[in-house]
Structures are given as structure tokens and as C-alpha cells.
Design a protein around this motif. Sequence first.
Motif, PDB file in Angstrom:
ATOM      1  N   ARG A  85       0.837  -1.205   0.000  1.00 52.13           N
ATOM      2  CA  ARG A  85       0.000   0.000   0.000  1.00 52.13           C
ATOM      3  C   ARG A  85       0.876   1.260   0.000  1.00 52.13           C
ATOM      4  O   ARG A  85       1.967   1.270   0.543  1.00 52.13           O
ATOM      5  CB  ARG A  85      -0.906   0.003   1.218  1.00 52.13           C
ATOM      6  N   LEU A  86       0.331   2.327  -0.549  1.00 52.03           N
ATOM      7  CA  LEU A  86       1.056   3.591  -0.620  1.00 52.03           C
ATOM      8  C   LEU A  86       1.330   4.128   0.786  1.00 52.03           C
ATOM      9  O   LEU A  86       0.412   4.290   1.586  1.00 52.03           O
ATOM     10  CB  LEU A  86       0.244   4.618  -1.418  1.00 52.03           C
ATOM     11  N   ALA A  87       2.603   4.387   1.072  1.00 56.55           N
ATOM     12  CA  ALA A  87       3.009   4.921   2.370  1.00 56.55           C
ATOM     13  C   ALA A  87       3.562   6.330   2.245  1.00 56.55           C
ATOM     14  O   ALA A  87       3.542   7.100   3.200  1.00 56.55           O
ATOM     15  CB  ALA A  87       4.053   4.014   3.014  1.00 56.55           C
ATOM     16  N   GLY A  88       4.090   6.682   1.064  1.00 62.60           N
ATOM     17  CA  GLY A  88       4.697   7.989   0.855  1.00 62.60           C
ATOM     18  C   GLY A  88       5.206   8.094  -0.560  1.00 62.60           C
ATOM     19  O   GLY A  88       4.922   7.244  -1.404  1.00 62.60           O
ATOM     20  N   ILE A  89       5.965   9.139  -0.822  1.00 61.50           N
ATOM     21  CA  ILE A  89       6.559   9.326  -2.143  1.00 61.50           C
ATOM     22  C   ILE A  89       7.922   9.987  -1.961  1.00 61.50           C
ATOM     23  O   ILE A  89       8.102  10.812  -1.059  1.00 61.50           O
ATOM     24  CB  ILE A  89       5.639  10.152  -3.075  1.00 61.50           C
ATOM     25  N   VAL A  90       8.893   9.575  -2.769  1.00 62.50           N
ATOM     26  CA  VAL A  90      10.233  10.156  -2.741  1.00 62.50           C
ATOM     27  C   VAL A  90      10.465  10.819  -4.091  1.00 62.50           C
ATOM     28  O   VAL A  90      10.210  10.221  -5.133  1.00 62.50           O
ATOM     29  CB  VAL A  90      11.315   9.084  -2.483  1.00 62.50           C
ATOM     30  N   SER A  91      10.962  12.043  -4.060  1.00 62.13           N
ATOM     31  CA  SER A  91      11.228  12.783  -5.290  1.00 62.13           C
ATOM     32  C   SER A  91      12.708  13.110  -5.418  1.00 62.13           C
ATOM     33  O   SER A  91      13.479  12.951  -4.467  1.00 62.13           O
ATOM     34  CB  SER A  91      10.419  14.080  -5.308  1.00 62.13           C
ATOM     35  N   ARG A  92      13.079  13.593  -6.574  1.00 63.72           N
ATOM     36  CA  ARG A  92      14.454  14.063  -6.768  1.00 63.72           C
ATOM     37  C   ARG A  92      14.788  15.133  -5.735  1.00 63.72           C
ATOM     38  O   ARG A  92      15.891  15.188  -5.215  1.00 63.72           O
ATOM     39  CB  ARG A  92      14.612  14.659  -8.173  1.00 63.72           C
ATOM     40  N   ARG A  93      13.828  15.984  -5.452  1.00 62.30           N
ATOM     41  CA  ARG A  93      14.044  17.078  -4.498  1.00 62.30           C
ATOM     42  C   ARG A  93      14.423  16.530  -3.118  1.00 62.30           C
ATOM     43  O   ARG A  93      15.258  17.106  -2.423  1.00 62.30           O
ATOM     44  CB  ARG A  93      12.791  17.937  -4.400  1.00 62.30           C
ATOM     45  N   ASP A  94      13.818  15.403  -2.725  1.00 66.08           N
ATOM     46  CA  ASP A  94      14.152  14.792  -1.440  1.00 66.08           C
ATOM     47  C   ASP A  94      15.609  14.338  -1.410  1.00 66.08           C
ATOM     48  O   ASP A  94      16.292  14.482  -0.394  1.00 66.08           O
ATOM     49  CB  ASP A  94      13.236  13.597  -1.153  1.00 66.08           C
ATOM     50  N   ILE A  95      16.070  13.785  -2.514  1.00 61.16           N
ATOM     51  CA  ILE A  95      17.465  13.330  -2.597  1.00 61.16           C
ATOM     52  C   ILE A  95      18.412  14.534  -2.620  1.00 61.16           C
ATOM     53  O   ILE A  95      19.438  14.541  -1.936  1.00 61.16           O
ATOM     54  CB  ILE A  95      17.692  12.433  -3.829  1.00 61.16           C
TER      55      ILE A  95
END
Length: 161
Positions: free
Chosen positions: A106-116
Motif C-alpha cells: 500500500r502507498l506509504a509515501g513518495i520520494v522525489s528528486r528534491r528529497d534526494i
Amino acid sequence: MEAKLATKAADIMSTPVFTASPNTPVEEIAAVLGRHRISSVPVVDAGEHVVGLVSEYDLLAKSGSTAAEVMSTAVISVSIDTVIADIRRMLIDQRLRHLPVLQDGRLAGIVSRRDIVALLATEWVCGVCGEPTRGEHPPGSCPKCAATGDRFTLQEQPPGP
């Protein structure tokens, strides 16, 4: 309390995530993207399972009136335990902008380039002389006093831009 170095998706993912259902109108998705300055939304079913992703590209390049009609269904995702180095490699190698993060399917979150990229702004402070150093990992030695070992502490970054 000592700051913890982000090492896994769970440490850096954004949550809660703006999502759409397969029946969400594309106009509503476009409004969410614009209002929140994000580039995509995962499309989830009633059980919070990711069934697709609608990006800005999808809205511009595809015709349709609902998320189900324009979404990309070949979604690459990661688990909450995926290490950041692997996420970084996936974002680069696959030319992705974001990765849904799943826990128990199930969807728990999202990681983006900005996070890295934000990790690159991580600051370490030498416990001997106080010299700050930036990087994902603490330096091997202090550039000012040459202290080595575990003498560096993670400096918390203030919230906001």
C-alpha cells in the motif's frame, strides 16, 4: 536527542501523499498539481494500492477526462526499506522524478528528486572545532582541524525553504 542520518526511503519520503482515484477528473488533478507545486499524483484504488500515476506529462500528452484514461500504469515503486543509494540510482538511470513508496503493498509515501537533493544540503559539524561540512555522509576528517572518527554530529536543518 541526536539527529539520525537518513538512510532509507522511510526517512525521507513525503507523507501524506496527494492521490487520485481512477475516476478523478483530469481538471481536478491539474488543480492539485498546480496548487501544491508537485509534478504527479499516484492513482490508488480503495485499498490504497497504486494502480497508476498521473504526471504533468500525462496531462499534456494524453487525451482523456479521468485519471484512469491518462495515467501511466507502468509505475516503478520502492519499499520503505529501500536504501537511498538505490533510490538515487533508480531516479537517475530510469530518468524518474518521483517514486511511490510502498509498505505491505500500500502507498506509504513518495520520494522525489528534491528529497534526494535535500540530502546534499545535510550539514555535519566537527565536535572538536565546530567546522561545518556538507554532504550525505560525515567526512573522513575535518577540513579545518583534521579530527577523524565519529567526531561529527548531524546538524538539523531548519524547516522551510
